[in-house]
Design an enzyme around this catalytic site. Structure first.
Site, PDB file in Angstrom:
ATOM      1  N   ASN A 215       0.839  -1.195   0.000  1.00  0.00           N
ATOM      2  CA  ASN A 215       0.000   0.000   0.000  1.00  0.00           C
ATOM      3  C   ASN A 215       0.877   1.249   0.000  1.00  0.00           C
ATOM      4  O   ASN A 215       1.895   1.309   0.680  1.00  0.00           O
ATOM      5  CB  ASN A 215      -0.987  -0.002   1.170  1.00  0.00           C
ATOM      6  CG  ASN A 215      -0.322  -0.142   2.534  1.00  0.00           C
ATOM      7  OD1 ASN A 215       0.681  -0.840   2.678  1.00  0.00           O
ATOM      8  ND2 ASN A 215      -0.871   0.517   3.518  1.00  0.00           N
TER       9      ASN A 215
ATOM     10  N   GLU B  51       0.388   5.246   0.511  1.00  0.00           N
ATOM     11  CA  GLU B  51      -0.540   6.308   0.910  1.00  0.00           C
ATOM     12  C   GLU B  51      -0.058   7.659   0.401  1.00  0.00           C
ATOM     13  O   GLU B  51       1.068   7.804  -0.074  1.00  0.00           O
ATOM     14  CB  GLU B  51      -0.671   6.324   2.441  1.00  0.00           C
ATOM     15  CG  GLU B  51      -1.326   5.056   2.975  1.00  0.00           C
ATOM     16  CD  GLU B  51      -1.517   5.066   4.477  1.00  0.00           C
ATOM     17  OE1 GLU B  51      -0.924   5.914   5.174  1.00  0.00           O
ATOM     18  OE2 GLU B  51      -2.283   4.197   4.956  1.00  0.00           O
TER      19      GLU B  51
ATOM     20  N   CYS C 232      -3.896   0.567  -2.803  1.00  0.00           N
ATOM     21  CA  CYS C 232      -3.766  -0.642  -1.990  1.00  0.00           C
ATOM     22  C   CYS C 232      -2.661  -1.555  -2.522  1.00  0.00           C
ATOM     23  O   CYS C 232      -2.276  -1.488  -3.690  1.00  0.00           O
ATOM     24  CB  CYS C 232      -5.069  -1.435  -2.001  1.00  0.00           C
ATOM     25  SG  CYS C 232      -6.477  -0.550  -1.344  1.00  0.00           S
TER      26      CYS C 232
ATOM     27  N   GLU D 115      -2.877  -4.755  -3.159  1.00  0.00           N
ATOM     28  CA  GLU D 115      -3.372  -5.675  -4.179  1.00  0.00           C
ATOM     29  C   GLU D 115      -3.373  -5.015  -5.555  1.00  0.00           C
ATOM     30  O   GLU D 115      -2.935  -5.598  -6.541  1.00  0.00           O
ATOM     31  CB  GLU D 115      -4.793  -6.133  -3.831  1.00  0.00           C
ATOM     32  CG  GLU D 115      -4.893  -6.846  -2.498  1.00  0.00           C
ATOM     33  CD  GLU D 115      -5.192  -5.908  -1.328  1.00  0.00           C
ATOM     34  OE1 GLU D 115      -4.667  -4.773  -1.297  1.00  0.00           O
ATOM     35  OE2 GLU D 115      -5.946  -6.315  -0.431  1.00  0.00           O
TER      36      GLU D 115
ATOM     37  N   CYS E  66     -10.065  -4.856  -0.105  1.00  0.00           N
ATOM     38  CA  CYS E  66     -11.190  -3.917  -0.112  1.00  0.00           C
ATOM     39  C   CYS E  66     -12.022  -4.131  -1.372  1.00  0.00           C
ATOM     40  O   CYS E  66     -11.627  -4.846  -2.303  1.00  0.00           O
ATOM     41  CB  CYS E  66     -10.673  -2.476  -0.030  1.00  0.00           C
ATOM     42  SG  CYS E  66     -10.079  -1.802  -1.589  1.00  0.00           S
TER      43      CYS E  66
HETATM   44 ZN   LIG Z   1      -7.921  -2.351  -1.873  1.00  0.00          ZN
END
Ligand SMILES: [Zn+2]
Length: 132
Positions: A40, A42, A51, A53, A88
């Site tokens: 991830n 940010e 993210c 993934e 998510c």
């Molecule tokens: Zn995600």
């Protein structure tokens, strides 16, 4: 499965998460045996954050990959894995662009327990390119 989860843990150490402190790692296995890592990333503006993934998927797709066998995901506050860390909704949708309902998603908790889910379980009735 365990090898892929180990790679996800390695990816987690690269997390850039100064705001949430949540570190996530993903290891994406292609059909031809390559592994792409993601973490991830940010951003101060929050919206541009990405993210683990999706980082893994976008890296793989950027290098020409289109077919995937599985993804392993781990994560936790301050890099400490506690419970399972499922993807998510946005990442599930990105997976659905390239993977079918049987695509395996491996998760691991702090007790070393592994959960193997499918994309179809996590994103039933997905909106996919078959709609076009
Ligand atoms: Zn995600």
């Amino acid at each position: 499965m365990k090898d892929l989860l180990q790679k996800a843990k390695e990816a987690m150490t690269q997390s850039y998460s100064p705001y949430s402190g949540v570190k996530v790692g993903a290891a994406l296995l292609t059909k031809n045996g390559k592994i792409f890592l993601g973490t991830n990333v940010e951003n101060a503006a929050f919206g541009p954050s990405c993210c683990a993934e999706r980082s893994a998927f976008f890296s793989a797709v950027s290098q020409g990959e289109r077919e995937f066998s599985a993804i392993a995901i781990v994560g936790g506050k301050d890099g400490k894995i506690a419970d399972f860390f499922p993807p998510c909704g946005v990442c599930r949708q990105v997976m659905a662009e390239f993977c079918g309902a049987d695509f395996p998603i491996y998760l691991e908790n702090d007790r070393g327990e592994v959960k193997s889910l499918t994309l179809g379980e996590l994103l039933p009735h997905a909106f996919t390119k078959e709609k076009f």
